[in-house]
Scaffold this motif. Sequence first.
Motif, PDB file in Angstrom:
ATOM      1  N   ILE A  39      55.623  38.056  49.108  1.00 39.99           N
ATOM      2  CA  ILE A  39      55.055  37.542  48.477  1.00 39.99           C
ATOM      3  C   ILE A  39      55.576  36.523  48.970  1.00 39.99           C
ATOM      4  N   THR A  40      54.910  35.067  49.633  1.00 41.03           N
ATOM      5  CA  THR A  40      56.381  34.230  50.723  1.00 41.03           C
ATOM      6  C   THR A  40      55.138  32.686  50.264  1.00 41.03           C
ATOM      7  N   TRP A  41      55.076  32.387  49.200  1.00 34.42           N
ATOM      8  CA  TRP A  41      54.829  31.103  49.278  1.00 34.42           C
ATOM      9  C   TRP A  41      55.294  30.088  50.071  1.00 34.42           C
ATOM     10  N   THR A  42      54.308  28.793  50.214  1.00 35.87           N
ATOM     11  CA  THR A  42      53.925  27.852  51.594  1.00 35.87           C
ATOM     12  C   THR A  42      53.884  26.920  50.779  1.00 35.87           C
ATOM     13  N   ASN A  43      55.171  25.234  50.801  1.00 38.10           N
ATOM     14  CA  ASN A  43      54.201  23.729  50.464  1.00 38.10           C
ATOM     15  C   ASN A  43      53.553  23.299  51.223  1.00 38.10           C
ATOM     16  N   GLY A  62      41.265  27.689  55.794  1.00 33.68           N
ATOM     17  CA  GLY A  62      40.569  27.815  54.132  1.00 33.68           C
ATOM     18  C   GLY A  62      41.558  28.439  52.915  1.00 33.68           C
ATOM     19  N   GLY A  63      42.514  28.931  53.024  1.00 30.67           N
ATOM     20  CA  GLY A  63      42.911  29.480  52.051  1.00 30.67           C
ATOM     21  C   GLY A  63      43.648  30.305  52.217  1.00 30.67           C
ATOM     22  N   PRO A  64      45.074  30.457  51.244  1.00 27.50           N
ATOM     23  CA  PRO A  64      46.363  31.606  51.115  1.00 27.50           C
ATOM     24  C   PRO A  64      45.839  33.117  51.594  1.00 27.50           C
ATOM     25  N   GLY A  65      46.882  34.004  52.443  1.00 31.64           N
ATOM     26  CA  GLY A  65      46.092  34.949  53.061  1.00 31.64           C
ATOM     27  C   GLY A  65      46.759  36.132  52.009  1.00 31.64           C
ATOM     28  N   PRO A  66      46.818  37.300  52.500  1.00 26.57           N
ATOM     29  CA  PRO A  66      46.841  38.487  51.312  1.00 26.57           C
ATOM     30  C   PRO A  66      48.731  38.147  51.101  1.00 26.57           C
ATOM     31  N   ASN A  67      49.503  38.492  50.034  1.00 27.58           N
ATOM     32  CA  ASN A  67      50.237  38.405  49.362  1.00 27.58           C
ATOM     33  C   ASN A  67      50.923  36.914  50.572  1.00 27.58           C
ATOM     34  N   GLU A  68      50.270  36.213  50.248  1.00 29.09           N
ATOM     35  CA  GLU A  68      50.756  34.480  50.533  1.00 29.09           C
ATOM     36  C   GLU A  68      50.355  33.257  49.126  1.00 29.09           C
ATOM     37  N   VAL A  69      51.325  33.219  49.001  1.00 27.07           N
ATOM     38  CA  VAL A  69      50.830  31.855  47.385  1.00 27.07           C
ATOM     39  C   VAL A  69      50.734  30.435  48.042  1.00 27.07           C
ATOM     40  N   TRP A  70      50.090  29.074  47.647  1.00 25.81           N
ATOM     41  CA  TRP A  70      50.489  28.175  48.599  1.00 25.81           C
ATOM     42  C   TRP A  70      50.684  27.140  47.244  1.00 25.81           C
ATOM     43  N   ASN A 114      55.867  21.720  54.319  1.00 28.76           N
ATOM     44  CA  ASN A 114      55.576  23.301  55.075  1.00 28.76           C
ATOM     45  C   ASN A 114      56.803  24.615  54.982  1.00 28.76           C
ATOM     46  N   ALA A 115      57.861  24.348  53.870  1.00 27.97           N
ATOM     47  CA  ALA A 115      58.814  25.161  53.408  1.00 27.97           C
ATOM     48  C   ALA A 115      57.847  26.443  53.008  1.00 27.97           C
ATOM     49  N   THR A 116      58.481  27.637  53.204  1.00 27.09           N
ATOM     50  CA  THR A 116      58.362  28.088  53.080  1.00 27.09           C
ATOM     51  C   THR A 116      59.989  29.543  51.828  1.00 27.09           C
ATOM     52  N   PHE A 117      58.967  30.343  51.647  1.00 27.56           N
ATOM     53  CA  PHE A 117      60.281  31.076  50.411  1.00 27.56           C
ATOM     54  C   PHE A 117      59.475  32.826  50.019  1.00 27.56           C
ATOM     55  N   SER A 118      60.104  33.258  50.960  1.00 27.06           N
ATOM     56  CA  SER A 118      59.812  35.153  50.737  1.00 27.06           C
ATOM     57  C   SER A 118      60.612  35.958  48.899  1.00 27.06           C
ATOM     58  N   PHE A 119      60.365  36.956  48.328  1.00 26.35           N
ATOM     59  CA  PHE A 119      60.474  37.460  47.688  1.00 26.35           C
ATOM     60  C   PHE A 119      59.877  38.508  46.983  1.00 26.35           C
ATOM     61  N   THR A 120      60.668  40.214  47.803  1.00 26.25           N
ATOM     62  CA  THR A 120      59.669  41.158  47.828  1.00 26.25           C
ATOM     63  C   THR A 120      60.050  42.032  45.777  1.00 26.25           C
ATOM     64  N   PHE A 121      58.724  42.333  45.705  1.00 31.83           N
ATOM     65  CA  PHE A 121      58.694  42.862  44.099  1.00 31.83           C
ATOM     66  C   PHE A 121      59.254  44.305  44.426  1.00 31.83           C
ATOM     67  N   ASN A 122      60.367  44.617  44.174  1.00 26.93           N
ATOM     68  CA  ASN A 122      60.426  46.168  44.091  1.00 26.93           C
ATOM     69  C   ASN A 122      59.881  47.284  43.063  1.00 26.93           C
ATOM     70  N   THR A 123      59.559  46.397  41.961  1.00 30.63           N
ATOM     71  CA  THR A 123      59.608  47.500  40.747  1.00 30.63           C
ATOM     72  C   THR A 123      58.761  46.850  40.149  1.00 30.63           C
ATOM     73  N   ALA A 124      57.382  47.981  39.011  1.00 29.63           N
ATOM     74  CA  ALA A 124      56.712  47.249  38.579  1.00 29.63           C
ATOM     75  C   ALA A 124      57.214  46.601  38.205  1.00 29.63           C
TER      76      ALA A 124
END
Length: 136
Positions: free
Chosen positions: A73-77, A46-54, A105-115
Amino acid sequence: MGNKVKRIQGILINTSIVFVLGAILMAGCGENGGYSSSGGGGNGGGGPGPNEVWMQNTAFNPSTITVDAGTTITWTNKDNMTHTVTSGTPGNPNGIFNSGNMGNNATFSFTFNTAGTYSYYCIPHSSSMHGTVVTQ
């Protein structure tokens, strides 16, 4: 006659057990066969879940996402074309993150540690495909 009744009852009980087990197994399978994408929305499409970007319809969905520091955050193409997730602005990438070319359908994730506020864009579609991560 009594043995015949017991035998029929046994067959009915076994058939019921098989039916119930099958129903339980099928209930666990969604449209995607019970598997979720990397980063795990698992929301049935139905759409991206929490912490996901499509990446969908040549856009980032959602285009802005707000998260706590330390969140990945995980991005999915979801498109049938190549996209990137590149930090910065078109013509001025800042090198914080870059997914490289991502196919369907490839994914990429990045952790945002700094405000902070992190702008990003898609290199092949830089004129129209932009997004923002706000980290608190």
